[in-house]
Design a protein around this motif. Structure first.
Motif, PDB file in Angstrom:
ATOM      1  N   SER A 153       0.837  -1.203   0.000  1.00 21.63           N
ATOM      2  CA  SER A 153       0.000   0.000   0.000  1.00 21.63           C
ATOM      3  C   SER A 153       0.865   1.243   0.000  1.00 21.63           C
ATOM      4  O   SER A 153       1.918   1.277   0.640  1.00 21.63           O
ATOM      5  CB  SER A 153      -0.911   0.018   1.237  1.00 21.63           C
ATOM      6  OG  SER A 153      -1.621   1.237   1.332  1.00 21.63           O
ATOM      7  N   SER A 169      -0.349   3.961   1.262  1.00 21.21           N
ATOM      8  CA  SER A 169      -0.954   4.768   2.311  1.00 21.21           C
ATOM      9  C   SER A 169      -0.003   4.990   3.484  1.00 21.21           C
ATOM     10  O   SER A 169       0.351   4.035   4.188  1.00 21.21           O
ATOM     11  CB  SER A 169      -2.231   4.083   2.819  1.00 21.21           C
ATOM     12  OG  SER A 169      -2.671   4.667   4.022  1.00 21.21           O
ATOM     13  N   ALA A 197      -0.888   6.351   6.192  1.00 16.42           N
ATOM     14  CA  ALA A 197      -1.679   6.089   7.394  1.00 16.42           C
ATOM     15  C   ALA A 197      -1.611   4.609   7.768  1.00 16.42           C
ATOM     16  O   ALA A 197      -1.464   4.261   8.950  1.00 16.42           O
ATOM     17  CB  ALA A 197      -3.127   6.517   7.165  1.00 16.42           C
ATOM     18  N   ARG A 198      -1.723   3.717   6.768  1.00 15.45           N
ATOM     19  CA  ARG A 198      -1.628   2.283   7.075  1.00 15.45           C
ATOM     20  C   ARG A 198      -0.244   1.938   7.631  1.00 15.45           C
ATOM     21  O   ARG A 198      -0.121   1.173   8.589  1.00 15.45           O
ATOM     22  CB  ARG A 198      -1.910   1.459   5.815  1.00 15.45           C
ATOM     23  CG  ARG A 198      -3.367   1.461   5.401  1.00 15.45           C
ATOM     24  CD  ARG A 198      -3.639   0.458   4.286  1.00 15.45           C
ATOM     25  NE  ARG A 198      -5.057   0.511   3.921  1.00 15.45           N
ATOM     26  CZ  ARG A 198      -5.505   0.866   2.725  1.00 15.45           C
ATOM     27  NH1 ARG A 198      -4.652   1.179   1.753  1.00 15.45           N
ATOM     28  NH2 ARG A 198      -6.805   0.898   2.482  1.00 15.45           N
ATOM     29  N   ASP A 231      -8.026  -2.609   0.937  1.00 19.93           N
ATOM     30  CA  ASP A 231      -8.721  -1.664   0.077  1.00 19.93           C
ATOM     31  C   ASP A 231      -9.962  -1.159   0.816  1.00 19.93           C
ATOM     32  O   ASP A 231     -10.716  -1.960   1.381  1.00 19.93           O
ATOM     33  CB  ASP A 231      -9.142  -2.301  -1.242  1.00 19.93           C
ATOM     34  CG  ASP A 231      -9.578  -1.237  -2.243  1.00 19.93           C
ATOM     35  OD1 ASP A 231      -8.715  -0.730  -2.970  1.00 19.93           O
ATOM     36  OD2 ASP A 231     -10.779  -0.902  -2.271  1.00 19.93           O
ATOM     37  N   SER A 232     -10.151   0.156   0.823  1.00 16.02           N
ATOM     38  CA  SER A 232     -11.257   0.769   1.554  1.00 16.02           C
ATOM     39  C   SER A 232     -12.191   1.527   0.616  1.00 16.02           C
ATOM     40  O   SER A 232     -11.736   2.194  -0.316  1.00 16.02           O
ATOM     41  CB  SER A 232     -10.733   1.742   2.624  1.00 16.02           C
ATOM     42  OG  SER A 232      -9.953   1.085   3.584  1.00 16.02           O
ATOM     43  N   LYS A 234     -11.770   6.994  -3.733  1.00 17.10           N
ATOM     44  CA  LYS A 234     -11.168   8.327  -3.700  1.00 17.10           C
ATOM     45  C   LYS A 234     -11.870   9.229  -4.725  1.00 17.10           C
ATOM     46  O   LYS A 234     -12.073   8.830  -5.870  1.00 17.10           O
ATOM     47  CB  LYS A 234      -9.688   8.233  -4.038  1.00 17.10           C
ATOM     48  CG  LYS A 234      -8.898   7.355  -3.075  1.00 17.10           C
ATOM     49  CD  LYS A 234      -7.480   7.144  -3.561  1.00 17.10           C
ATOM     50  CE  LYS A 234      -6.727   6.187  -2.642  1.00 17.10           C
ATOM     51  NZ  LYS A 234      -5.369   5.878  -3.140  1.00 17.10           N
ATOM     52  N   THR A 277     -13.447  -2.064   4.638  1.00 18.14           N
ATOM     53  CA  THR A 277     -12.031  -2.262   4.316  1.00 18.14           C
ATOM     54  C   THR A 277     -11.753  -3.746   4.124  1.00 18.14           C
ATOM     55  O   THR A 277     -11.897  -4.537   5.063  1.00 18.14           O
ATOM     56  CB  THR A 277     -11.111  -1.702   5.418  1.00 18.14           C
ATOM     57  OG1 THR A 277     -11.375  -0.308   5.577  1.00 18.14           O
ATOM     58  CG2 THR A 277      -9.649  -1.882   5.044  1.00 18.14           C
ATOM     59  N   LYS A 317      -7.641  12.378  -1.819  1.00 20.57           N
ATOM     60  CA  LYS A 317      -6.705  11.259  -1.898  1.00 20.57           C
ATOM     61  C   LYS A 317      -7.073  10.084  -1.014  1.00 20.57           C
ATOM     62  O   LYS A 317      -6.290   9.150  -0.877  1.00 20.57           O
ATOM     63  CB  LYS A 317      -5.300  11.760  -1.511  1.00 20.57           C
ATOM     64  CG  LYS A 317      -4.784  12.901  -2.371  1.00 20.57           C
ATOM     65  CD  LYS A 317      -3.482  13.474  -1.836  1.00 20.57           C
ATOM     66  CE  LYS A 317      -3.712  14.303  -0.580  1.00 20.57           C
ATOM     67  NZ  LYS A 317      -2.471  15.008  -0.129  1.00 20.57           N
ATOM     68  N   VAL A 318      -8.276  10.129  -0.395  1.00 23.43           N
ATOM     69  CA  VAL A 318      -8.634   9.079   0.563  1.00 23.43           C
ATOM     70  C   VAL A 318     -10.032   8.530   0.263  1.00 23.43           C
ATOM     71  O   VAL A 318     -10.905   9.235  -0.251  1.00 23.43           O
ATOM     72  CB  VAL A 318      -8.583   9.614   2.014  1.00 23.43           C
ATOM     73  CG1 VAL A 318      -7.148   9.880   2.430  1.00 23.43           C
ATOM     74  CG2 VAL A 318      -9.412  10.890   2.164  1.00 23.43           C
ATOM     75  N   THR A 353     -10.910  11.663   6.351  1.00 21.97           N
ATOM     76  CA  THR A 353      -9.986  10.939   7.215  1.00 21.97           C
ATOM     77  C   THR A 353     -10.511  10.974   8.643  1.00 21.97           C
ATOM     78  O   THR A 353     -11.272  11.876   9.021  1.00 21.97           O
ATOM     79  CB  THR A 353      -8.577  11.567   7.217  1.00 21.97           C
ATOM     80  OG1 THR A 353      -8.676  12.899   7.757  1.00 21.97           O
ATOM     81  CG2 THR A 353      -7.997  11.616   5.805  1.00 21.97           C
ATOM     82  N   GLY A 392      -7.432   2.701   7.795  1.00 25.48           N
ATOM     83  CA  GLY A 392      -6.934   1.956   6.637  1.00 25.48           C
ATOM     84  C   GLY A 392      -6.634   0.494   6.857  1.00 25.48           C
ATOM     85  O   GLY A 392      -6.597  -0.285   5.908  1.00 25.48           O
TER      86      GLY A 392
END
Length: 214
Positions: free
Chosen positions: A8, A10, A12-13, A85-86, A97, A120, A165-166, A171, A192
């Motif tokens: 990923s 991301s 955040a992840r 994947d969310s 997104k 997710t 982007k999310v 978020t 995430g």
């Protein structure tokens, strides 16, 4: 020690995993997610995110096993690949997104004051001695309660660029957190990656998460 690969881009992840004691390598899957979704037809929303997570896992594993990159030699010998994947489910419609400000604004005007479900999908693949020996996938659903914010607040939030982007255009751990009344369920999944679900999936492929703590 078993090497962890996070499939990923991301941050955040990656941050969630690092804060929880893991030190993952990162490799990004090159997938056309929109094309994959179109191919799935009318399957259940939870199955969509789960299949996307699995597709990312298959792409990452194929890359690790086929290209011989010495940086992933440890992962080929003894590794696990984590992919997610969310998407947001609201009114029976999944959204990822938004990419453009106009789409993000429209989504927020529809979401405000309401509750959606952040889905997710998670996939864990076990690598041993240069082969994928096991792969499991599942999903986590968390309710998200959006604040009834005004148009000016939505416009200012979208102007920051963050929601473009999310998944779901918000978020929990950033500026979007100011615009939520709360969540019901696993906060990590909204960010995430669900730590409880990932722990369970790791166990199913024979990995104790405590052995991955650094």
């Amino acid at each position: 020690m078993t090497t962890v690969v996070l499939g990923s881009a991301s941050p955040a992840r990656r941050r969630v995993l690092r804060d929880a004691g893991l030190s993952p390598q990162v490799l990004i899957a090159d997938l056309d997610e929109d094309a994959l979704i179109d191919e799935m037809g009318g399957i259940a929303p939870a199955e969509v995110v789960t299949r996307l997570a699995r597709a990312k896992g298959e792409a990452i594993v194929s890359s690790i096993l086929s290209d011989g990159d010495p940086g992933f030699a440890d992962a080929r010998a003894d590794g696990v690949v984590l992919t997610c994947d969310s998407m947001l489910l609201l009114d029976g419609e999944l959204s990822g997104k938004p990419h453009s400000p106009d789409v993000a604004v429209a989504r927020w005007r529809r979401m405000r004051g309401r509750t959606g479900h952040l889905l997710t999908g998670h996939c864990v693949t076990r690598l041993r001695d240069g082969a994928a020996v096991a792969s499991v996938a599942d999903h986590k659903s968390t309710q998200v309660h959006f604040s009834d914010v005004d148009d000016a607040t939505i416009d200012r939030y979208v102007a920051t660029g963050e929601p473009l982007k999310v998944a779901g255009a918000f978020t929990l751990d950033g500026l979007g957190g100011w615009l939520l009344d709360g969540i019901t369920g696993d906060p990590g999944s909204v960010i995430g990656i669900s730590l409880p679900l990932t722990r369970q999936l790791l166990a199913r492929v024979g990995v104790d998460v405590t052995d991955l703590w650094t």
